[in-house]
Each structure stands twice: as C-alpha cells, then as structure tokens.
Design an enzyme around this catalytic site. Sequence first.
Site, mmCIF file in Angstrom:
data_model
loop_
_atom_site.group_PDB
_atom_site.id
_atom_site.type_symbol
_atom_site.label_atom_id
_atom_site.label_comp_id
_atom_site.label_asym_id
_atom_site.label_seq_id
_atom_site.Cartn_x
_atom_site.Cartn_y
_atom_site.Cartn_z
ATOM 1 N N GLU A 1 11.435 14.933 4.094
ATOM 2 C CA GLU A 1 10.666 13.520 4.721
ATOM 3 C C GLU A 1 9.632 14.185 5.773
ATOM 4 O O GLU A 1 10.032 14.517 6.621
ATOM 5 C CB GLU A 1 11.797 12.847 5.261
ATOM 6 C CG GLU A 1 11.439 11.599 5.832
ATOM 7 C CD GLU A 1 12.613 11.033 6.483
ATOM 8 O OE1 GLU A 1 13.888 11.239 6.398
ATOM 9 O OE2 GLU A 1 12.431 9.398 7.035
ATOM 10 N N ASN B 1 6.425 10.929 2.082
ATOM 11 C CA ASN B 1 6.471 10.088 3.478
ATOM 12 C C ASN B 1 6.601 8.585 2.883
ATOM 13 O O ASN B 1 5.701 8.045 2.111
ATOM 14 C CB ASN B 1 5.009 10.276 4.102
ATOM 15 C CG ASN B 1 4.792 9.418 5.229
ATOM 16 O OD1 ASN B 1 5.661 8.343 5.478
ATOM 17 N ND2 ASN B 1 3.760 9.733 6.234
ATOM 18 N N ARG C 1 -6.938 3.735 9.196
ATOM 19 C CA ARG C 1 -5.539 3.125 9.772
ATOM 20 C C ARG C 1 -5.346 3.442 11.143
ATOM 21 O O ARG C 1 -4.862 4.644 11.415
ATOM 22 C CB ARG C 1 -4.497 3.171 8.829
ATOM 23 C CG ARG C 1 -3.199 2.631 9.320
ATOM 24 C CD ARG C 1 -2.082 3.056 8.244
ATOM 25 N NE ARG C 1 -0.681 2.317 8.774
ATOM 26 C CZ ARG C 1 0.126 2.854 8.282
ATOM 27 N NH1 ARG C 1 0.351 3.886 7.379
ATOM 28 N NH2 ARG C 1 1.223 2.105 8.539
ATOM 29 N N HIS D 1 6.764 12.218 8.378
ATOM 30 C CA HIS D 1 6.094 11.190 9.195
ATOM 31 C C HIS D 1 5.038 11.881 10.089
ATOM 32 O O HIS D 1 5.240 12.714 10.859
ATOM 33 C CB HIS D 1 7.216 10.521 10.077
ATOM 34 C CG HIS D 1 8.301 9.630 9.026
ATOM 35 N ND1 HIS D 1 7.896 8.736 8.388
ATOM 36 C CD2 HIS D 1 9.416 10.179 9.092
ATOM 37 C CE1 HIS D 1 9.095 8.457 7.621
ATOM 38 N NE2 HIS D 1 9.842 9.307 8.120
ATOM 39 N N PRO E 1 3.500 3.190 0.943
ATOM 40 C CA PRO E 1 2.750 2.087 1.115
ATOM 41 C C PRO E 1 1.835 2.270 2.441
ATOM 42 O O PRO E 1 2.354 2.796 3.494
ATOM 43 C CB PRO E 1 3.460 0.816 1.310
ATOM 44 C CG PRO E 1 4.852 1.164 0.759
ATOM 45 C CD PRO E 1 4.612 2.597 0.757
ATOM 46 N N ASN E 2 0.519 2.058 2.346
ATOM 47 C CA ASN E 2 -0.494 1.903 3.501
ATOM 48 C C ASN E 2 -0.910 3.310 3.760
ATOM 49 O O ASN E 2 -1.998 3.336 4.608
ATOM 50 C CB ASN E 2 0.136 1.342 4.539
ATOM 51 C CG ASN E 2 0.305 -0.148 4.379
ATOM 52 O OD1 ASN E 2 -0.491 -0.898 3.652
ATOM 53 N ND2 ASN E 2 1.587 -0.534 4.916
HETATM 54 C C1 DQA Z 1 4.907 6.860 9.017
HETATM 55 C C2 DQA Z 1 5.542 5.826 9.952
HETATM 56 C C3 DQA Z 1 6.085 4.359 9.424
HETATM 57 O O1 DQA Z 1 6.868 3.768 10.456
HETATM 58 C C4 DQA Z 1 4.827 3.558 9.064
HETATM 59 O O2 DQA Z 1 5.241 2.431 8.491
HETATM 60 C C5 DQA Z 1 3.904 4.368 8.266
HETATM 61 C C6 DQA Z 1 3.811 5.859 8.328
HETATM 62 C C7 DQA Z 1 4.386 7.915 9.602
HETATM 63 O O3 DQA Z 1 3.808 8.676 8.799
HETATM 64 O O4 DQA Z 1 4.334 7.941 10.610
HETATM 65 O O5 DQA Z 1 3.402 3.966 7.235
HETATM 66 O O6 DQA Z 1 5.687 7.090 8.074
#
Ligand code: DQA
Length: 151
Positions: free
Chosen positions: A98, A74, A21, A100, A13-14
């Site tokens: 994984e 991610n 963002r 981030h 999500p997002n």
């Molecule tokens: C994220 C870190 C998460 O805490 C956050 O909610 C995201 C992006 C990152 O890529 O840094 O949506 O996964």
Amino acid sequence: MTEDATILLAHGPNLSQLGRRDPTIYGTATLDDADAAARAVHPQLDRFQSEHEGELVHRLHRARDDGTSAVILNPGALTHYSYALRDAVEMLGIPVVEVHLSQTHAREPFRRHSVISPAADITITGAGILGYRLAAMACRDRLGLDAVPSA
Ligand code: DQA
C-alpha cells in the site's frame, strides 16, 4: 520468481489528477511519473487507475487469475473506508504494498486510519513519488528477486 514477474500498480480515485491536485501536498509529479518511478525498478508493470471502487475490486479479482505476482496499491480516499477493497486485497494471496504519497498520519484525522493496511503486507506513507520506487523494490524483495535489479 523471475524478472518477468508482473507487478500490478493500481491507483484509486483522484490520482488521475496528480500534477494539478494540491501540489503543496501531492507535489507536481503526474501519475505517469509515479508509474515511471516503479517501472525504473521493475519494468514488467501493469498499470490500472479508476475513479470507481467496483472497478478496482474487479481489477484485483482479475489479478488472481491473470498471472500477477504482486500488487502496489494507492487506494486514494478509499483507503479510509472501503471494506470492499480491503476484502479484495485480503483475497489476493500475493504480496500487496500500500502506498500513499502524502504523510497521511500528519493530516486530517479521517486520513490517519487505513482500513486497507491490515490486509496489506507493507505500507509506505509520505515519501511522495519515491514511495512507488520503494514499493517496487519491496515487491521484488517479497518475490525473492534482488530489490534493485542488477544492471
Ligand atoms: C492518498 C491519501 C488519501 O487520504 C487521499 O484521499 C488520496 C491520496 C495519498 O497518496 O497520499 O487520494 O492516498
């Protein structure tokens, strides 16, 4: 494993909003740029993004049967609370990296814990878009391919 092994790149999500963002945290690169960074290392890449936990779980289930060899994930905010996604990762039985973008350990306390990490083989945190390139290299290495394909 051969060069045509498929890596699934799954975004939670997002992450669709990358580029607009909070650029001070996530930078200005877009989701397409993230895909391109991984594809530059391993062209045989299948990309999936969803705002919905269940759709991500379904996509991981499908990865068990569709010939996917490794997964870059991610999970977005699901990282911090989705036991459903963690269980789906645990069931995969193929390498999972994984990723981030941000350095979650230096952010709000709720971001410092990942419920996904114990089920992932490798976690890459805080390298921005480069993290996707590193993740593709890590997948290739786990699959017995050269981490960087020869030209
Ligand atoms: C994220 C870190 C998460 O805490 C956050 O909610 C995201 C992006 C990152 O890529 O840094 O949506 O996964």
